[in-house]
Design a protein around this motif. Structure first.
Motif, mmCIF file in Angstrom:
data_model
loop_
_atom_site.group_PDB
_atom_site.id
_atom_site.type_symbol
_atom_site.label_atom_id
_atom_site.label_comp_id
_atom_site.label_asym_id
_atom_site.label_seq_id
_atom_site.Cartn_x
_atom_site.Cartn_y
_atom_site.Cartn_z
ATOM 1 N N LEU A 518 0.821 -1.210 0.000
ATOM 2 C CA LEU A 518 0.000 0.000 0.000
ATOM 3 C C LEU A 518 0.855 1.260 0.000
ATOM 4 O O LEU A 518 0.549 2.244 -0.681
ATOM 5 N N SER A 519 1.937 1.247 0.776
ATOM 6 C CA SER A 519 2.828 2.410 0.786
ATOM 7 C C SER A 519 3.509 2.595 -0.559
ATOM 8 O O SER A 519 3.730 3.719 -1.009
ATOM 9 N N GLU A 520 3.851 1.486 -1.258
ATOM 10 C CA GLU A 520 4.473 1.600 -2.575
ATOM 11 C C GLU A 520 3.479 2.119 -3.615
ATOM 12 O O GLU A 520 3.844 2.851 -4.522
ATOM 13 N N VAL A 521 2.228 1.743 -3.458
ATOM 14 C CA VAL A 521 1.215 2.239 -4.385
ATOM 15 C C VAL A 521 0.990 3.728 -4.201
ATOM 16 O O VAL A 521 0.605 4.440 -5.134
ATOM 17 N N GLY A 522 1.240 4.213 -2.986
ATOM 18 C CA GLY A 522 1.056 5.628 -2.731
ATOM 19 C C GLY A 522 0.055 5.939 -1.643
ATOM 20 O O GLY A 522 -0.263 7.104 -1.398
ATOM 21 N N VAL A 523 -0.449 4.900 -0.967
ATOM 22 C CA VAL A 523 -1.419 5.100 0.109
ATOM 23 C C VAL A 523 -0.662 5.435 1.392
ATOM 24 O O VAL A 523 0.327 4.770 1.738
ATOM 25 N N ASN A 524 -1.145 6.445 2.106
ATOM 26 C CA ASN A 524 -0.548 6.821 3.383
ATOM 27 C C ASN A 524 -1.026 5.843 4.455
ATOM 28 O O ASN A 524 -2.214 5.806 4.801
ATOM 29 N N ILE A 525 -0.106 5.030 4.966
ATOM 30 C CA ILE A 525 -0.497 3.977 5.906
ATOM 31 C C ILE A 525 -0.459 4.439 7.352
ATOM 32 O O ILE A 525 -0.814 3.664 8.250
ATOM 33 N N ALA A 526 -0.005 5.669 7.622
ATOM 34 C CA ALA A 526 0.027 6.144 9.002
ATOM 35 C C ALA A 526 -1.364 6.177 9.621
ATOM 36 O O ALA A 526 -1.574 5.698 10.752
ATOM 37 N N PRO A 527 -2.402 6.722 8.945
ATOM 38 C CA PRO A 527 -3.751 6.651 9.527
ATOM 39 C C PRO A 527 -4.233 5.221 9.719
ATOM 40 O O PRO A 527 -4.965 4.930 10.668
ATOM 41 N N LEU A 529 -2.374 2.584 10.491
ATOM 42 C CA LEU A 529 -1.733 2.056 11.694
ATOM 43 C C LEU A 529 -2.368 2.642 12.949
ATOM 44 O O LEU A 529 -2.631 1.921 13.931
ATOM 45 N N ALA A 530 -2.619 3.962 12.942
ATOM 46 C CA ALA A 530 -3.258 4.579 14.109
ATOM 47 C C ALA A 530 -4.655 4.025 14.312
ATOM 48 O O ALA A 530 -5.058 3.691 15.443
ATOM 49 N N GLY A 531 -5.404 3.893 13.236
ATOM 50 C CA GLY A 531 -6.755 3.341 13.362
ATOM 51 C C GLY A 531 -6.734 1.901 13.823
ATOM 52 O O GLY A 531 -7.588 1.474 14.609
ATOM 53 N N ALA A 532 -5.757 1.113 13.360
ATOM 54 C CA ALA A 532 -5.659 -0.277 13.800
ATOM 55 C C ALA A 532 -5.359 -0.349 15.292
ATOM 56 O O ALA A 532 -5.896 -1.208 16.017
ATOM 57 N N GLY A 533 -4.482 0.573 15.796
ATOM 58 C CA GLY A 533 -4.191 0.575 17.237
ATOM 59 C C GLY A 533 -5.414 0.912 18.067
ATOM 60 O O GLY A 533 -5.704 0.251 19.080
ATOM 61 N N VAL A 534 -6.154 1.940 17.655
ATOM 62 C CA VAL A 534 -7.369 2.310 18.391
ATOM 63 C C VAL A 534 -8.402 1.201 18.308
ATOM 64 O O VAL A 534 -9.073 0.866 19.305
ATOM 65 N N LEU A 535 -8.544 0.620 17.147
ATOM 66 C CA LEU A 535 -9.511 -0.463 16.988
ATOM 67 C C LEU A 535 -9.132 -1.671 17.840
ATOM 68 O O LEU A 535 -9.987 -2.310 18.462
ATOM 69 N N GLY A 536 -7.835 -1.980 17.904
ATOM 70 C CA GLY A 536 -7.403 -3.094 18.751
ATOM 71 C C GLY A 536 -7.678 -2.829 20.219
ATOM 72 O O GLY A 536 -8.086 -3.726 20.966
ATOM 73 N N LEU A 537 -7.470 -1.592 20.663
ATOM 74 C CA LEU A 537 -7.761 -1.253 22.067
ATOM 75 C C LEU A 537 -9.252 -1.368 22.354
ATOM 76 O O LEU A 537 -9.659 -1.897 23.408
ATOM 77 N N ALA A 538 -10.073 -0.902 21.446
ATOM 78 C CA ALA A 538 -11.515 -0.995 21.643
ATOM 79 C C ALA A 538 -11.976 -2.446 21.678
ATOM 80 O O ALA A 538 -12.806 -2.841 22.505
ATOM 81 N N ILE A 539 -11.422 -3.250 20.793
ATOM 82 C CA ILE A 539 -11.795 -4.673 20.781
ATOM 83 C C ILE A 539 -11.338 -5.343 22.069
ATOM 84 O O ILE A 539 -12.037 -6.191 22.639
#
Length: 778
Positions: A518-527, A529-539
């Protein structure tokens, strides 16, 4: 066979053409003379020398030059001089000009038709002149002599080469190179008579004195005949319709003859038609008429192509459906092409003909060149693909001895061979598509050399490196897991942990690889990763039970409490462990029911298949039996089982005699145990019980069944009441009799109490005798 130098049915047509040229020569000459006269009689341009001298004097003087420039500037500013509109150079303007030229050609043909009656009348008037008739007869005689000499020389050459040709065609050949050499020699033998015909015809023609018109007609016929026959000789060398044994490529005889027939048709129509029209133009046919007749010739050839396509559409569609794999993503595309290929081909021919007729720029030249190069590119790519497939089959095929010694080696070694084949085919397809785009003017290679193209290529290379690295890591992990399995084939812990760890590694690998891609395609993966961390905490907060199950399961697996293939008892459920996930254990009981238990509910685990097991056997004997003899029989049976029984490999240690475990109500309880392999204790126990029963029966050792001793009771004097036994079956006793007997039995105090037991036998004569002696008998 070569056939006649010029087919017999074409000789009258050729002679008619020569006559038409000879007769029409004066008319053509007259037309040229009229055209020259018209050109000579056109008014000459006016003399411009005084004007140029005055302009030069004006420009030489500074004052007059300034006045001239001021007048020109005022004229431009006033708008009196209209600006010429820019000339359009798009395809629409080109098509418009082509339509205008076509209209001019049609008008030229109409003009030629209007002058045709006068030319015919003049021709018949010339035929009345003896001098002209003499010239015509002499010209026809000379032409026939030239053609006859050429034909005779060719026949002599063919007669001399007939025997070598027959010997060559009769010679068998199976190898490709041998067939190629024979076919090459036969083609040379076919071309030699054509060369002799051309040499003799031109040689004789050079020695006779003919007018320009007659000489041009003869040269046209000779050139057309030679060129057409050379094309047909090439087609005969490729298709070999008369010598199937020399054919280089596999083809049905009927198809070869059909293709050869159409090559002859196209070559005769195109070559003879073009040479005749060219000669007519040189002799004085107007440019408009020449263009019109050439367009008609093209229309004839296009119509022949359409007829050929319609005739072969079914056979080609059948070939297209058989080409390639029988299943896959391209099947539907191939079926569609097979159904509509003739429509596309006819449309292409129509477009090509319109481009050629309308003279759209250099459209037809570009279309012809692009089509030819496209066919060459596709044919080359097809041959390369076939060669790569055969190379793969030869390189990656194991020897028969290795395949027989290691049956699974070829499958493991060629695991990624289909993927490699697909990758190479995709790469070849990309190169072919880019080459076709380059041929048709898209210039993809120029775009790839630009900054955007280089950026795309860099991204594709990075993506390929990531995929290759992920594949290498996965193969290393799989090889490590396989090595661990081979090193410890009986380890149930490895059988449980390795799939779990492989799944976890697969998830991690796919997650990291996906983020990198995704990063090579040009997608910014920082959001992300942050969303995955918040989602993991909520789960984690919302699914505490799930987290508990996962954590407990991890510890249970790490401690090797249970594994796949173990027989365990978890809570109130027991069975064989079939599958373990990250949060549940799946067990199948003896009845075939599957129990799925979350690890969070597991409090205790009873594992009955850990390293080894004990088959504890319990045997009961009667009180009157000798205990030592019974234990000895048990040990003997166990030793026989461990020595030569079907379960000898399951028993790992000698039988252990525990001894007397207890004194029961009607028997003595004896116990022993076997040490067995995991999951073998139940089969050992069943086999021991089967054998011990047979051994006790053989030794006369009683295995008691539940029973009670009857006590008759006594009175104060010490006497007991007599016991009378009636020899009567239970089914013969009526209900009132049963009730009276039950009442009398209950009235006695104390009286005997008899209970039936499940081990009753059939009644015999001895059973009818009294069970106990009466008082008097005692």
């Amino acid at each position: 066979m070569m056939g006649f130098p010029m087919p017999p049915r074409k000789i009258p047509a050729a002679l008619l053409f020569l006559l038409a040229i000879v007769f029409a020569g004066p008319a053509f000459s007259q037309t040229q003379a009229l055209s020259a006269a018209a050109t000579a009689s056109s008014p000459a341009p006016p003399q411009t020398a005084p004007h140029l001298k005055a302009l030069l004097d004006t420009l030489s003087n500074d004052q007059t030059r300034a006045e001239f420039l001021s007048k020109l500037r005022a004229l431009v500013d006033s708008g009196a001089v209209a600006e010429e509109p820019p000339k359009r150079e798009d395809w629409l303007s080109g098509a418009t000009e082509s339509l205008g030229a076509f209209s001019g050609a049609v008008l030229g043909i109409v003009a030629e038709i209007e002058t045709l009656p006068a030319q015919v009348a003049e021709l018949f008037e010339n035929l009345t002149d003896p001098f002209i008739l003499e010239r015509i007869g002499w010209a026809m005689t000379t032409v026939l002599a030239v053609l006859a000499a050429a034909i005779l020389a060719e026949y002599v050459c063919k007669w001399l080469l007939a025997r070598p040709r027959r010997a060559l065609e009769a010679r068998p050949a199976r190898a490709f190179f041998a067939k190629f050499l024979l076919l090459l020699v036969r083609t040379v033998l076919d071309i030699i008579p054509i060369g002799v015909f051309a040499a003799v015809a031109f040689g004789v023609l050079a020695m006779v004195d003919l007018s320009f018109i007659v000489r041009l007609a003869v040269v046209t016929v000779i050139n057309a005949n030679v060129l057409a026959r050379l094309v047909i000789a090439g087609a005969r060398a490729v298709l070999t319709p008369d010598a199937p044994q020399m054919r280089l490529f596999r083809q049905h005889n009927e198809n070869a003859a059909y293709s050869y027939l159409w090559v002859r048709r196209f070559s005769h129509a195109a070559i003879y038609g073009y040479f005749i029209l060219r000669a007519a133009w040189v002799l004085g046919l107007s440019r408009a008429a020449y263009v019109f007749f050439v367009d008609l010739l093209g229309l004839l050839l296009a119509g022949m192509c359409i007829v050929l396509i319609l005739q072969i559409r079914v056979g080609v569609a059948r070939k297209l459906r058989r080409f390639g794999a029988k299943d896959g993503r391209t099947v539907r595309l191939r079926e569609t092409i097979a159904d509509f290929w003739h429509v596309l081909a006819i449309a292409y021919i129509g477009v090509a003909y319109l481009v050629w007729v309308l003279h759209v720029g250099r459209g037809f030249d570009f279309l012809a060149r692009a089509t030819l190069l496209s066919l060459i590119t596709i044919a080359t790519a097809t041959l390369v693909g076939i060669a790569l497939g055969r190379l793969f089959d030869r390189v990656f095929q194991l020897r028969p001895d290795l395949r027989e010694r290691y049956p699974m080696l070829e499958a493991r070694a060629n695991r990624y061979l289909p993927l490699l084949r697909s990758a190479l085919k995709s790469l070849l397809a990309i190169v072919v598509v880019m080459a076709l785009l380059e041929i048709w003017g898209a210039e993809p290679f120029v775009w790839l050399a630009s900054a955007s193209g280089q950026g795309l290529v860099g991204r594709l290379i990075s993506i390929g490196v990531v995929l290759l690295a992920g594949m290498v890591l996965w193969e290393l992990s799989s090889a490590f897991a396989e090595r661990m399995r081979l090193a410890n084939p009986n380890s149930t812990r490895l059988k449980t942990l390795l799939p779990f760890l492989q799944n976890a590694f697969r998830v991690v690998l796919l997650t990291l690889g996906g983020l990198i891609l995704l990063s090579e395609v040009g997608v910014n993966i920082a959001p992300l990763l942050a969303g995955a961390g918040v989602l993991g905490l909520a789960i984690g907060f919302g699914a505490q039970t799930l987290v508990k199950d996962v954590i407990t399961g991890v510890f249970i697996l790490m401690e090797d409490t249970l594994s796949v293939g173990d027989v365990v008892e978890v809570g109130s459920h027991a069975g064989l462990v079939e599958k373990i996930t990250i949060r549940t254990v799946h067990m199948r009981d003896f009845d075939g029911n599957v129990h799925s238990i979350p690890f969070g509910e597991v409090q205790t685990v009873k594992n009955m298949s850990k390293e080894y097991a004990y088959a504890v056997v319990d045997v009961t004997v009667a009180y009157r039996e000798n205990i030592d003899d019974a234990l000895a029989v048990m040990a003997e049976v166990a030793a026989d089982m461990a020595a030569k029984g079907p379960l000898a490999d399951t028993i790992v240690e000698p039988f252990e005699v525990v001894g007397v475990e207890g004194l029961q109500e009607s028997s003595v309880w004896l116990r022993g145990r076997f040490k067995t392999r995991p999951l073998g204790q139940w089969n050992v126990k069943r086999e021991f019980y089967r054998r011990i029963k047979a051994a006790f029966e053989a030794k006369g050792i009683e295995i008691p069944f539940p029973h009670r001793t009857i006590y008759m009771g006594t009175d104060k004097k010490g006497d007991s009441a007599p016991l009378r036994v009636v020899n009567q079956r239970p089914e013969d006793v009526t209900l009132p009799q049963k009730r009276r007997a039950d009442a009398a039995r209950s009235a006695r105090t104390p009286g005997p109490h008899i209970e039936e037991h499940p081990g009753a036998r059939e009644r015999t004569e001895e059973d009818d005798a009294p069970l106990l002696p009466s008082i008097e008998e005692r």
